[in-house]
Structure formats: C-alpha cells, structure tokens
Scaffold this motif. Structure first.
Motif, PDB file in Angstrom:
ATOM      1  N   ARG A 339      17.828 -36.710  28.152  1.00 56.58           N
ATOM      2  CA  ARG A 339      16.480 -36.147  28.102  1.00 56.58           C
ATOM      3  C   ARG A 339      16.503 -34.661  28.478  1.00 56.58           C
ATOM      4  O   ARG A 339      15.835 -33.830  27.859  1.00 56.58           O
ATOM      5  N   SER A 340      17.305 -34.335  29.518  1.00 51.00           N
ATOM      6  CA  SER A 340      17.395 -32.948  29.971  1.00 51.00           C
ATOM      7  C   SER A 340      18.053 -32.064  28.909  1.00 51.00           C
ATOM      8  O   SER A 340      17.599 -30.953  28.636  1.00 51.00           O
ATOM      9  N   ILE A 341      19.117 -32.583  28.289  1.00 50.84           N
ATOM     10  CA  ILE A 341      19.800 -31.818  27.242  1.00 50.84           C
ATOM     11  C   ILE A 341      18.865 -31.565  26.062  1.00 50.84           C
ATOM     12  O   ILE A 341      18.829 -30.472  25.491  1.00 50.84           O
ATOM     13  N   LEU A 345      18.021 -27.693  24.941  1.00 45.25           N
ATOM     14  CA  LEU A 345      18.433 -27.186  23.620  1.00 45.25           C
ATOM     15  C   LEU A 345      17.319 -27.261  22.583  1.00 45.25           C
ATOM     16  O   LEU A 345      17.524 -26.832  21.437  1.00 45.25           O
ATOM     17  N   ASN A 346      16.184 -27.825  22.992  1.00 41.81           N
ATOM     18  CA  ASN A 346      15.034 -27.928  22.083  1.00 41.81           C
ATOM     19  C   ASN A 346      15.379 -28.702  20.818  1.00 41.81           C
ATOM     20  O   ASN A 346      15.085 -28.292  19.694  1.00 41.81           O
ATOM     21  N   ILE A 347      16.053 -29.841  21.014  1.00 38.21           N
ATOM     22  CA  ILE A 347      16.401 -30.724  19.898  1.00 38.21           C
ATOM     23  C   ILE A 347      15.975 -32.138  20.270  1.00 38.21           C
ATOM     24  O   ILE A 347      15.657 -32.426  21.419  1.00 38.21           O
ATOM     25  N   SER A 348      15.978 -33.025  19.304  1.00 39.18           N
ATOM     26  CA  SER A 348      15.499 -34.381  19.563  1.00 39.18           C
ATOM     27  C   SER A 348      16.515 -35.165  20.398  1.00 39.18           C
ATOM     28  O   SER A 348      17.725 -34.913  20.359  1.00 39.18           O
ATOM     29  N   ARG A 349      15.991 -36.117  21.140  1.00 40.09           N
ATOM     30  CA  ARG A 349      16.866 -36.950  21.964  1.00 40.09           C
ATOM     31  C   ARG A 349      17.795 -37.814  21.109  1.00 40.09           C
ATOM     32  O   ARG A 349      18.964 -37.982  21.478  1.00 40.09           O
ATOM     33  N   PRO A 350      17.328 -38.386  19.973  1.00 39.34           N
ATOM     34  CA  PRO A 350      18.259 -39.159  19.140  1.00 39.34           C
ATOM     35  C   PRO A 350      19.439 -38.322  18.666  1.00 39.34           C
ATOM     36  O   PRO A 350      20.559 -38.839  18.536  1.00 39.34           O
ATOM     37  N   LYS A 354      23.266 -39.266  19.376  1.00 35.29           N
ATOM     38  CA  LYS A 354      24.211 -39.451  18.268  1.00 35.29           C
ATOM     39  C   LYS A 354      25.472 -38.620  18.488  1.00 35.29           C
ATOM     40  O   LYS A 354      26.601 -39.095  18.305  1.00 35.29           O
ATOM     41  N   VAL A 355      25.288 -37.346  18.900  1.00 33.04           N
ATOM     42  CA  VAL A 355      26.439 -36.457  19.134  1.00 33.04           C
ATOM     43  C   VAL A 355      27.319 -37.009  20.244  1.00 33.04           C
ATOM     44  O   VAL A 355      28.556 -37.004  20.147  1.00 33.04           O
ATOM     45  N   LEU A 356      26.699 -37.488  21.320  1.00 33.91           N
ATOM     46  CA  LEU A 356      27.464 -38.008  22.462  1.00 33.91           C
ATOM     47  C   LEU A 356      28.218 -39.284  22.084  1.00 33.91           C
ATOM     48  O   LEU A 356      29.373 -39.484  22.473  1.00 33.91           O
ATOM     49  N   GLU A 357      27.570 -40.129  21.286  1.00 36.47           N
ATOM     50  CA  GLU A 357      28.226 -41.361  20.840  1.00 36.47           C
ATOM     51  C   GLU A 357      29.427 -41.038  19.972  1.00 36.47           C
ATOM     52  O   GLU A 357      30.494 -41.650  20.116  1.00 36.47           O
ATOM     53  N   GLU A 358      29.251 -40.086  19.084  1.00 30.59           N
ATOM     54  CA  GLU A 358      30.363 -39.681  18.191  1.00 30.59           C
ATOM     55  C   GLU A 358      31.494 -39.062  19.014  1.00 30.59           C
ATOM     56  O   GLU A 358      32.673 -39.286  18.723  1.00 30.59           O
ATOM     57  N   ASN A 359      31.135 -38.320  20.009  1.00 27.09           N
ATOM     58  CA  ASN A 359      32.139 -37.670  20.841  1.00 27.09           C
ATOM     59  C   ASN A 359      32.911 -38.694  21.655  1.00 27.09           C
ATOM     60  O   ASN A 359      34.136 -38.607  21.780  1.00 27.09           O
ATOM     61  N   ILE A 360      32.181 -39.691  22.210  1.00 29.49           N
ATOM     62  CA  ILE A 360      32.837 -40.729  22.976  1.00 29.49           C
ATOM     63  C   ILE A 360      33.759 -41.554  22.102  1.00 29.49           C
ATOM     64  O   ILE A 360      34.884 -41.898  22.473  1.00 29.49           O
ATOM     65  N   GLN A 361      33.271 -41.875  20.868  1.00 30.00           N
ATOM     66  CA  GLN A 361      34.104 -42.635  19.937  1.00 30.00           C
ATOM     67  C   GLN A 361      35.326 -41.843  19.537  1.00 30.00           C
ATOM     68  O   GLN A 361      36.412 -42.364  19.361  1.00 30.00           O
ATOM     69  N   ALA A 362      35.091 -40.493  19.414  1.00 34.20           N
ATOM     70  CA  ALA A 362      36.217 -39.649  19.028  1.00 34.20           C
ATOM     71  C   ALA A 362      37.243 -39.592  20.151  1.00 34.20           C
ATOM     72  O   ALA A 362      38.406 -39.438  19.901  1.00 34.20           O
TER      73      ALA A 362
END
Length: 362
Positions: A339-341, A345-350, A354-362
């Motif tokens: 929520r803070s991020i 960054l003024n971007i949506s929470r989804p 999504k970026v964090l999930e992809e990064n963790i999977q990566a």
C-alpha cells in the motif's frame, strides 16, 4: 555543680559513653558561663577540638569483607542531587524538623537533649525513602554511607554479624549519614523460629548501636516490610516517618519537576494514580525509549526513500517500466508495504503486487 551533672559525668566515665560525657560537659559549661568565663572558654575549646578531630576521621579506610575484600558500604560524597524530592506534607515537616534540630545542636546539648540521631523510614518500594536519605545527607553537608546488603550478608556463620558491626563502628567514628536500606533483612523479629541465632544476636547489636549513636552523625533505616521488624527496634528510633503512596497532587508536582515532557505529551497525573514514583519513572522511561526508537526508524525510512521523494510527479509519470519495477523492489526490500509503495510511486496496488510476485518467482 548540680548533682545530676556530676552523676552524668560519673556514669559516662564508668561506662565509657563519650556521648553522655559530652552532654554532661556541655551542661556544666552552660551553668558556669556567667560565673567563670575563663573556665567556660577552656571547656568550649576542648569540645571544639573533639569535634574537629572527629571530622578529620573522614579519611579512615572503609570497612571490608575479610574474605572477598569488597567494601561493605557504598559512599556518596558529595551528594549529586539536582532536584529536591517531592514530599507529602507530613513527610516534609518531619524531615525539616530533623534539619532544624541539627542547626540547633549546641542549644539542645546544653539542655541535655540530643538532636534526632536515628530515623526509620517505612513505606512501599519506590515512594522516595532512599532519595530522602540522600536529600538529608546533602542538606546536612555529610557523606552518605549505604550498607551494601549483598556484600554484608554472608553464608558463613558469624560473618554477617561481624560485617554489620564493622559498618556500624566505622559510621560511628566519623560524621556521616548511614543508610541501612532493606533494614528488615537484618533486624527481623527475634521470636521468628525460622531465623538463625546469628541474626537474632545481630538485632541486639543493632539495638545497642542505635542507643549509642553519636549526635554528629545520623542513622537512617529504611524498610518495605515494617511488620517483619523486631518490636524492640521501634522504641529505639528517635523519629519514625511513614512514606505514603503519592497522591494525585504529589504526582502532578513530581511530573512538573522530573518529567515536564510527559505533561507536554498530554499525560496527566490521573493516568499514574496508585503508582509509586519508581513505577511512574519506569513507565515514562519505557515510553521515552519507544518514542526515540520510533523517531529513529522514521528517520531511517525517510533516508531510505529520500531518493524517490526528490522525484517530481512528472518524473514518476515518465519513468520507464524497468525503473518503476526497480523502485518497487527496492522499496519492498526496505520494508515498505504494498500500500505504501503504491502511494509513493503513484501506481496501483495490483501493479505493485504483480511486480513483487514476478520478482519473487524470478
């Protein structure tokens, strides 16, 4: 010379009681002051010499435990006390009376009366007994000796008694204030079958010491458990002072003197109702620790995100996808929530998720 004074001098000589002898001599000097001024001056000079000699004993080595070689008393000289304790009115009156008597010692001794030599403080832990002993010592201009109970109490039969005697003898030989803290540990009832004979004998030693205490020193005993004390102890003390739990009014004064920042933060005395001074201090110190740590963490967080805070809305909107994703990962690693991020960054929470999930999977 009056028969009573003669008898006092005889009793002092036969018993070796220096205090009794000094009183009799002062009374005699007072009687002959107007009829024999030369003799009066000679007597006064001798009394002054004795007082000066006693003061010079301050350099006498402190008593030690024979086995551990640790000192049996803790010494405060000078007394460092920036702020006076906050007393209940009855306590303050009793303490001021002790100081008043000390200021008029000569007049009292001429009349055959000692100033208060021994005082017993009783009350719950943390209500100001030890602080009051320090305050008295400071105002009397005397060093404070505190019996180190941990060192004095020995597992060896007979050692505890000899250690306490050594402390008492040392304190009686030099002008000081001696504080016997946790007094109930060494002055327990002699009818308590659970106690060893050594501690029962120790009570007798204490009784004698209180009776013989010199007028140029002050003995203070402090107890949290007055019910444990031997009944004979109470009769020996010149003054008995009970320290109550602080009232709302006293707590308010205490906060003003010692914790003004607590008042600024909105804390009021009623919040601490029923608490001792030490418990109030403990709660406020803990609150202060938490506040310092919280502010420190906030500064770290601000430092960690300082780079992103310098970016304008235009920079954020024109940021490439790779740059945006790097910032998401960086802020996540610094402990920022999704929520803070999203807000920073003024971007949506989804998108963040999504970026964090992809990064963790990566």
């Amino acid at each position: 010379m009056e028969d009573k004074i003669i008898l006092k001098l005889i009793d002092a000589a036969l018993s070796g009681n220096e205090n009794l002898g000094q009183i009799a001599v002062r009374q005699f000097a007072s009687k002959i002051r107007t009829v024999n001024s030369i003799l009066y001056q000679d007597i006064t000079n001798r009394l002054q010499f004795v007082a000066t000699r006693s003061t010079g004993l301050k350099s006498k080595p402190l008593p030690l435990d024979a086995d551990t070689r640790q000192t049996l008393v803790r010494v405060e000289d000078p007394i460092l006390l920036d702020t006076a304790p906050v007393f209940a009115s009855d306590v303050e009156e009793s303490l001021e009376q002790i100081l008043l008597e000390r200021r008029h010692t000569e007049e009292l001794l001429r009349e055959g009366i000692f100033p208060a030599r021994s005082v017993i403080f009783k009350g719950a832990p943390g209500v100001g007994k030890t602080m009051s002993a320090r305050w008295l010592a400071k105002n009397l201009g005397l060093p404070l000796f505190t019996l180190d109970l941990a060192t004095v109490m020995s597992s060896f039969l007979g050692k505890t008694g000899s250690n306490v005697r050594a402390v008492l003898e040392h304190a009686m030989s030099t002008p000081c204030v001696l504080l016997l803290d946790e007094f109930d540990a060494i002055a327990k009832r002699r009818d308590d079958d659970r106690e060893l004979g050594e501690l029962k004998r120790l009570v007798t030693v204490l009784l004698q010491a209180i009776d013989d205490w010199p007028p140029n020193s002050l003995l203070i005993a402090a107890t949290n458990h007055s019910e444990l004390l031997d009944p004979a102890i109470w009769r020996r003390f010149d003054v008995e002072i009970e320290f109550p739990m602080p009232s709302i009014e006293i707590i308010e004064k205490y906060l003003v003197e010692y914790w003004p920042e607590a008042l600024k933060s909105g804390r009021i005395a009623k919040h601490f109702a029923g608490m001792s001074f030490s418990n109030i201090d403990r709660e406020l110190r803990q609150a202060k620790r938490e506040s310092i740590i919280s502010n420190f963490n906030l500064k770290i967080r601000e430092a960690n995100t300082d780079g992103i805070s310098m970016l304008t809305d235009k920079d954020l909107s024109s940021m490439s996808k790779e740059e945006r994703n790097n910032w998401i990962i960086r802020l996540h690693k610094k402990g920022e929530s999704q929520r803070s991020i999203s807000s920073i960054l003024n971007i949506s929470r989804p998108t963040v998720k999504k970026v964090l999930e992809e990064n963790i999977q990566a």
